[in-house]
Design a protein around this motif. Structure first.
Motif, PDB file in Angstrom:
ATOM      1  N   LYS A 108      -8.341   3.408   1.464  1.00 36.89           N
ATOM      2  CA  LYS A 108      -7.366   4.307   0.846  1.00 36.89           C
ATOM      3  C   LYS A 108      -6.587   5.085   1.899  1.00 36.89           C
ATOM      4  O   LYS A 108      -5.384   5.305   1.755  1.00 36.89           O
ATOM      5  CB  LYS A 108      -8.067   5.279  -0.110  1.00 36.89           C
ATOM      6  CG  LYS A 108      -8.526   4.627  -1.394  1.00 36.89           C
ATOM      7  CD  LYS A 108      -9.283   5.619  -2.262  1.00 36.89           C
ATOM      8  CE  LYS A 108      -9.836   4.938  -3.510  1.00 36.89           C
ATOM      9  NZ  LYS A 108     -10.642   5.860  -4.313  1.00 36.89           N
ATOM     10  N   ASP A 109      -7.276   5.493   2.970  1.00 36.17           N
ATOM     11  CA  ASP A 109      -6.619   6.212   4.056  1.00 36.17           C
ATOM     12  C   ASP A 109      -5.579   5.317   4.738  1.00 36.17           C
ATOM     13  O   ASP A 109      -4.476   5.769   5.048  1.00 36.17           O
ATOM     14  CB  ASP A 109      -7.664   6.697   5.069  1.00 36.17           C
ATOM     15  CG  ASP A 109      -7.049   7.496   6.200  1.00 36.17           C
ATOM     16  OD1 ASP A 109      -6.154   8.331   5.931  1.00 36.17           O
ATOM     17  OD2 ASP A 109      -7.462   7.282   7.363  1.00 36.17           O
ATOM     18  N   ILE A 110      -5.928   4.051   4.956  1.00 39.42           N
ATOM     19  CA  ILE A 110      -4.989   3.112   5.582  1.00 39.42           C
ATOM     20  C   ILE A 110      -3.768   2.923   4.694  1.00 39.42           C
ATOM     21  O   ILE A 110      -2.626   2.958   5.163  1.00 39.42           O
ATOM     22  CB  ILE A 110      -5.697   1.768   5.884  1.00 39.42           C
ATOM     23  CG1 ILE A 110      -6.695   1.954   7.021  1.00 39.42           C
ATOM     24  CG2 ILE A 110      -4.684   0.682   6.227  1.00 39.42           C
ATOM     25  CD1 ILE A 110      -7.604   0.773   7.255  1.00 39.42           C
ATOM     26  N   VAL A 111      -3.986   2.744   3.388  1.00 41.75           N
ATOM     27  CA  VAL A 111      -2.868   2.575   2.448  1.00 41.75           C
ATOM     28  C   VAL A 111      -1.980   3.818   2.458  1.00 41.75           C
ATOM     29  O   VAL A 111      -0.739   3.716   2.482  1.00 41.75           O
ATOM     30  CB  VAL A 111      -3.399   2.269   1.028  1.00 41.75           C
ATOM     31  CG1 VAL A 111      -2.293   2.380  -0.005  1.00 41.75           C
ATOM     32  CG2 VAL A 111      -4.041   0.897   0.979  1.00 41.75           C
ATOM     33  N   LYS A 112      -2.597   4.996   2.476  1.00 44.89           N
ATOM     34  CA  LYS A 112      -1.833   6.251   2.487  1.00 44.89           C
ATOM     35  C   LYS A 112      -0.983   6.361   3.758  1.00 44.89           C
ATOM     36  O   LYS A 112       0.185   6.746   3.702  1.00 44.89           O
ATOM     37  CB  LYS A 112      -2.800   7.435   2.381  1.00 44.89           C
ATOM     38  CG  LYS A 112      -2.126   8.779   2.224  1.00 44.89           C
ATOM     39  CD  LYS A 112      -3.139   9.873   2.017  1.00 44.89           C
ATOM     40  CE  LYS A 112      -3.470  10.421   3.377  1.00 44.89           C
ATOM     41  NZ  LYS A 112      -4.382  11.558   3.379  1.00 44.89           N
ATOM     42  N   ARG A 113      -1.564   5.988   4.895  1.00 41.52           N
ATOM     43  CA  ARG A 113      -0.816   6.047   6.158  1.00 41.52           C
ATOM     44  C   ARG A 113       0.352   5.059   6.152  1.00 41.52           C
ATOM     45  O   ARG A 113       1.429   5.365   6.665  1.00 41.52           O
ATOM     46  CB  ARG A 113      -1.738   5.746   7.334  1.00 41.52           C
ATOM     47  CG  ARG A 113      -2.705   6.860   7.652  1.00 41.52           C
ATOM     48  CD  ARG A 113      -3.720   6.400   8.698  1.00 41.52           C
ATOM     49  NE  ARG A 113      -4.761   7.361   8.895  1.00 41.52           N
ATOM     50  CZ  ARG A 113      -4.813   8.225   9.911  1.00 41.52           C
ATOM     51  NH1 ARG A 113      -3.858   8.237  10.804  1.00 41.52           N
ATOM     52  NH2 ARG A 113      -5.814   9.072  10.013  1.00 41.52           N
ATOM     53  N   ALA A 116       3.144   6.368   4.015  1.00 36.83           N
ATOM     54  CA  ALA A 116       3.805   7.523   4.619  1.00 36.83           C
ATOM     55  C   ALA A 116       4.862   7.111   5.649  1.00 36.83           C
ATOM     56  O   ALA A 116       5.745   7.907   5.980  1.00 36.83           O
ATOM     57  CB  ALA A 116       2.778   8.441   5.266  1.00 36.83           C
ATOM     58  N   THR A 117       4.799   5.873   6.146  1.00 44.90           N
ATOM     59  CA  THR A 117       5.773   5.428   7.150  1.00 44.90           C
ATOM     60  C   THR A 117       7.114   5.055   6.537  1.00 44.90           C
ATOM     61  O   THR A 117       8.088   4.894   7.259  1.00 44.90           O
ATOM     62  CB  THR A 117       5.246   4.197   7.915  1.00 44.90           C
ATOM     63  OG1 THR A 117       5.078   3.116   6.999  1.00 44.90           O
ATOM     64  CG2 THR A 117       3.967   4.502   8.649  1.00 44.90           C
ATOM     65  N   ASN A 118       7.160   4.889   5.205  1.00 39.43           N
ATOM     66  CA  ASN A 118       8.373   4.480   4.495  1.00 39.43           C
ATOM     67  C   ASN A 118       8.901   3.120   4.946  1.00 39.43           C
ATOM     68  O   ASN A 118      10.092   2.844   4.837  1.00 39.43           O
ATOM     69  CB  ASN A 118       9.473   5.543   4.611  1.00 39.43           C
ATOM     70  CG  ASN A 118       9.099   6.809   3.881  1.00 39.43           C
ATOM     71  OD1 ASN A 118       8.427   6.763   2.855  1.00 39.43           O
ATOM     72  ND2 ASN A 118       9.516   7.946   4.417  1.00 39.43           N
ATOM     73  N   LEU A 119       8.015   2.273   5.476  1.00 37.84           N
ATOM     74  CA  LEU A 119       8.400   0.895   5.776  1.00 37.84           C
ATOM     75  C   LEU A 119       8.455   0.130   4.459  1.00 37.84           C
ATOM     76  O   LEU A 119       7.776   0.486   3.497  1.00 37.84           O
ATOM     77  CB  LEU A 119       7.369   0.239   6.718  1.00 37.84           C
ATOM     78  CG  LEU A 119       7.306   0.766   8.140  1.00 37.84           C
ATOM     79  CD1 LEU A 119       6.103   0.195   8.856  1.00 37.84           C
ATOM     80  CD2 LEU A 119       8.581   0.398   8.892  1.00 37.84           C
ATOM     81  N   LYS A 120       9.232  -0.919   4.437  1.00 34.80           N
ATOM     82  CA  LYS A 120       9.351  -1.708   3.205  1.00 34.80           C
ATOM     83  C   LYS A 120       8.239  -2.747   3.146  1.00 34.80           C
ATOM     84  O   LYS A 120       8.478  -3.951   3.282  1.00 34.80           O
ATOM     85  CB  LYS A 120      10.723  -2.352   3.137  1.00 34.80           C
ATOM     86  CG  LYS A 120      11.798  -1.291   3.030  1.00 34.80           C
ATOM     87  CD  LYS A 120      13.121  -1.860   2.706  1.00 34.80           C
ATOM     88  CE  LYS A 120      14.055  -0.687   2.657  1.00 34.80           C
ATOM     89  NZ  LYS A 120      15.247  -0.787   2.074  1.00 34.80           N
TER      90      LYS A 120
END
Length: 163
Positions: A108-113, A116-120
């Motif tokens: 979940k932490d990896i998904v959140k990070r 947060a980068t706003n990459l597509k």
């Protein structure tokens, strides 16, 4: 659509090699002569058991094992050293848990990070791994670079990269 899987895997054969190298090194050390010292690896449970006479020897075993593991290409973050516990024979025993796979909280932490980068890219948790897919392979590479520099508590590998 390009995709990749983010995993945390351990090569148990390399752990076994590090244990064997540690045993060999300890037999040649002067401070371990005539002392009862054991290192056991349980592959199924992914645990190590360290048994010795005193705290000083226990710390020497831990340091020697960690050095051998790093030399074999293993990341030291996969080993969770518990506190030494006294046994019935006046010895000390320390359990070492080998962490393999991502926990739900880590995933979940990896998904959140990643979000947060706003990459597509679209991350999704699949058991003990995270699959990331996107339209551009450069976005996946940017995601990999961000995660490598994030200082996470587990080592990550990026596998099954498909373009």
């Amino acid at each position: 659509m390009p995709s990749l899987d983010i995993v945390s895997r351990v090569d148990m054969q390399e752990v076994d090699n590090a244990v064997n190298n540690t045993r060999k090194m300890l037999t040649s050390r002067f401070d371990f002569r005539n002392s009862k010292t054991e290192i056991e690896l349980d592959r199924k449970e992914k645990k190590l058991s360290l048994l010795t006479e005193d705290e000083m020897k226990m710390e020497a075993i831990r340091e020697t094992f960690t050095q051998n593991a790093v030399r074999r290409g293993l990341d030291a973050r996969i080993f969770e050293f518990k506190e030494p516990q006294p046994t019935s024979g006046g010895m000390l025993k320390r359990e070492v848990k080998i962490q393999e796979g991502l926990t739900q909280d880590q995933a979940k932490d990896i998904v959140k990070r990643i979000k947060a980068t706003n990459l597509k890219v679209q991350p999704s948790i699949q058991g003990e791994e995270v699959r990331v897919s996107g339209k551009k392979i450069d976005d996946l590479r940017a995601c990999m670079t961000m995660l490598q520099g994030a200082g996470l508590p587990v080592p990550l590998q990026f596998v099954n990269m498909k373009s």
